[in-house]
Design an enzyme around this catalytic site. Structure first.
Site, short mmCIF file in Angstrom:
data_model
loop_
_atom_site.label_atom_id
_atom_site.label_comp_id
_atom_site.label_asym_id
_atom_site.label_seq_id
_atom_site.Cartn_x
_atom_site.Cartn_y
_atom_site.Cartn_z
N LYS B 113 -2.37 4.57 8.87
CA LYS B 113 -3.54 4.57 7.99
C LYS B 113 -4.71 5.24 8.68
CE LYS B 113 -6.18 1.29 5.08
NZ LYS B 113 -6.35 -0.13 4.71
N SER B 188 -6.21 -1.20 -0.15
CA SER B 188 -6.67 0.11 0.25
C SER B 188 -5.63 0.93 1.03
CB SER B 188 -7.93 -0.02 1.10
OG SER B 188 -7.63 -0.67 2.32
N SER B 212 -5.11 -5.59 1.48
CA SER B 212 -4.91 -4.14 1.48
C SER B 212 -3.55 -3.67 1.98
CB SER B 212 -5.99 -3.46 2.32
OG SER B 212 -7.20 -3.47 1.61
#
Lengths: 148, 536
Positions: B113, B188, B212
């Site tokens: 990420k 996210s 997330s």
């Protein structure tokens, strides 16, 4: 889609500690903005702090505090959304939390603080190359004027 | 077709299967024979085939890069793709040829990420304020996976600084859900979830502040693991809400999520909140499905959280979760409903804490030491204009809300109250986990929704986090794994079940999750988009 309507501003009633189960309503979110009328909500809620203290957010003032220059269009766009969320935060005012200790964070086994001994960071060059404006040995910024 | 929804207790898993997985409509995925093999560990398979010289690391990496290049224009899960993947694979092949020792993640292709620092790749957290920013160090977890032989494929897309549940909040691109390109992958960590779902990489790292990792895992039909707060070092994770942030793992099997977790767990002197507790070998307990007895989970007490299957939750999601509960009963568990009285208070408390902490954490992005800087003639304008140009709307709004919540005179009414609610949430989980070994719930109130559907309605998006935020407030570990499908006209969308455990009991969750997954028959969670070209 079925998102939970856990937004309980429609009924900001006082809730006792032993029964603060909320009913999820089917029509919560869509009709939610209609329910936000500041006068109504301050009058109806029983805050444990003086409600007069809790003024609605002043967006330009907050933006100044947070050092974010907003355009007038942004102020106009953000204001209702921020008020809506802050009003939604307000539901916690109705919960009796008097004898509850606040938790700074989740239970952890941390706090393993290391000795306060400076260590040299190996990749100094990469650190400096990320600085937008650098003149050895200083990070350069414009003049500091205190308008206040 | 869904008439059995209202007879939940009687809904046996076999019935669910016929409803969800063997649908005779045109829906995807196509009907599968009941012999569909359960998910296998790509990490263990990779290691075995590399060490036995069945395949080279270069060949394996080439296959994945080929699929990545083929699918990426549609899915857009990566913000940056490494240009040294093949070079790193060559080095692994050289080591294996020379019989040198290789780590447990040898040759494993990993997505990271974009809010996790990598010193050889840009790390932007999905924000323009960090466009092209290259950190001067690797996050501890990135160092860990590299030391274990893993190859970082690239940086995955995300909602800016983790603030969002759809990945539409990225300043760069919108990621599509591999199951239906018109839908969001969740967020996210949507890029990390979509990349594993589309088999663009084998596993990936994400971060979970309020769900997330878990919600996008559910939306994309992959396994998502949020560890206990303190299990994994946060050093090098760009802070959003420090009291809640954890780094988590995505995989296409429970075993992969567990093996990856093992690689990144443990104390780190650079994160004072990381625990010194010993890290168990999560992988040692993964028993092959043909070695399981008929009631492998006999005696396990499972609590189904009542508040998560009430009104407001998609009926087909509830049906899937009830089906999963029945499956657990078939495996020998005792499933009872359990109530968490403070459950609904967790959502506003979470948003108060997260926005307050973010307003403080994001003050570091001031255009002075890194990131975007505008030309200005005095310092306050430089701050204000750099931040105005660098942050997106959602980030600005959350900073402003947090600034409000932390203002003098308001702190007691908002931040402190939210912390008190956190105590209540923690206590109600503790009570429920005294009575039960694990708790289960949906991972999200619905399956993946359409791109744009909730974009301009923050509260509606926030409400989607109701299933996950309480777990962050309590700091507990939770595992999400796919358990069924929701039929949405012509498209089937995966649904994930969330299993929550007591602090530092990831091992138990992984064991239960692995057995659940290995015995769940008739479902395949490979999106149709990639299923045809998958021999891996």
């Amino acid at each position: 889609m079925g998102s939970i309507k856990a937004l309980h501003l429609l009924k900001p009633a006082r809730i006792a500690t032993d029964s603060f189960l909320f009913n999820f309503t089917k029509n919560g979110i869509s009709s939610f903005p209609l329910a936000i009328k500041p006068k109504h909500s301050t009058a109806q809620r029983s805050y444990s702090v003086k409600s007069s203290v809790l003024e609605p957010p002043n967006i330009p003032r907050l933006a100044q505090t947070a050092r974010i220059s907003l355009t007038p269009q942004e102020v106009e766009e953000f204001a209702p959304k921020i008020r809506q969320v802050i009003d939604w935060f307000g539901q916690l005012q109705a919960v009796d939390l008097q004898s509850i200790e606040p938790a700074i964070r989740a239970d952890t086994e941390g706090d393993n603080l290391r000795d306060d001994i400076p260590e040299k960071f190996e990749n100094r060059e990469a650190l400096i190359s990320a600085v937008p404006s650098f003149e050895e040995p200083y990070i350069k910024v414009p003049k500091v004027l205190n308008k206040e | 077709m869904l008439s059995s929804i209202h007879t939940p207790r009687l809904l046996r898993f076999s019935n669910l299967k016929s409803l969800k997985c063997l649908s005779t409509s045109q829906s995807q995925p196509t009907p599968l024979p009941s012999t569909t093999p359960p998910p296998h560990s790509q990490i263990l398979t990779t290691r075995k085939s590399l060490l036995s010289r069945e395949i080279s690391a270069v060949d394996l990496a080439t296959t994945f890069l080929h699929r990545l290049n083929h699918t990426e224009p549609k899915i857009k899960s990566f913000l940056y793709i490494s240009d040294v993947v093949l070079k790193e694979a060559e080095e692994i092949d050289r080591k294996i040829a020379a019989n040198e020792e290789v780590g447990p993640l040898v040759g494993v292709l990993i997505g990271v990420k974009d809010n996790i620092c990598t010193c050889d790749m840009p790390s932007t957290a999905g924000s323009k304020i960090l466009e092209n920013y290259k950190p001067p160090f690797d996050a501890t977890v990135v160092g860990n996976v590299k030391e274990c032989g893993g190859i970082v494929v690239g940086k995955t897309n995300m909602d800016e600084f983790g603030m969002g549940s759809t990945t539409e909040g990225s300043a760069y691109q919108v990621t599509a859900n591999p199951w239906d390109l018109s839908r969001v992958p969740g967020g996210s960590s949507g890029g990390s979830a979509a990349a594993v779902s589309a088999r663009q990489c084998m596993v990936s790292l994400g971060s979970d502040t309020g769900g997330s990792v878990r919600q996008p895992a559910s939306f994309c039909g992959v396994v998502g693991l949020k560890p206990t707060y303190g299990r994994v070092s946060r050093y090098g994770l760009m802070a959003y809400a420090s009291s809640l942030d954890v780094i988590g793992c995505f995989g296409s099997s429970v075993a992969d999520a567990g093996i990856l977790l093992h690689a990144i767990s443990g104390h780190d002197k650079f994160d004072a909140t990381s625990s010194k507790r010993e890290v168990p070998d999560f992988a040692s307990q993964f028993v092959a499905s043909d070695h399981l007895d008929s009631k492998p989970l006999k005696g396990l007490r499972v609590g189904l959280i009542r508040e998560t299957i009430e009104d407001g939750v998609d009926l087909e999601v509830i049906s899937s979760i009830r089906g999963a509960a029945s499956h657990l009963e078939e495996l020998g568990c005792t499933v009872t409903e359990v109530s968490l009285p403070s459950f609904s208070l967790g959502l506003p408390a979470y948003y108060i804490l997260a926005s307050s902490e973010s307003s403080s954490n994001l003050s570091r992005y001031d255009g002075v030491r890194y990131g975007k800087q505008v030309v200005a003639d005095e310092l306050n304008s430089l701050y204000g204009e750099s931040r105005a140009g660098g942050f997106g709307s959602e980030v600005k709004m959350r900073i402003l809300m947090g600034t409000y919540g932390l203002s003098a005179g308001y702190y007691d009414a908002y931040y402190k109250r939210a912390q008190q609610v956190r105590t209540l949430v923690r206590e109600s989980f503790r009570a429920a986990l005294d009575e039960n070994d694990i708790l289960i719930s949906p991972a999200a109130p619905s399956a993946a929704y359409k791109i744009g559907e909730k974009k301009n309605d923050p509260l509606s998006m926030y409400a989607g986090d109701i299933m996950t935020v309480n777990v962050n407030l309590a700091g507990l570990p939770a595992l999400v794994l796919p358990c069924g499908f929701v039929d949405n006209k012509s498209v089937a969308l995966p649904v994930g079940i969330q299993m929550i455990g007591a602090a530092f009991e990831e091992e138990k969750l992984l064991k239960v999750g692995h057995i659940f997954e290995q015995t769940l028959q008739g479902c395949s969670f490979i999106p149709p988009l990639v299923a045809d070209e998958l021999p891996c």
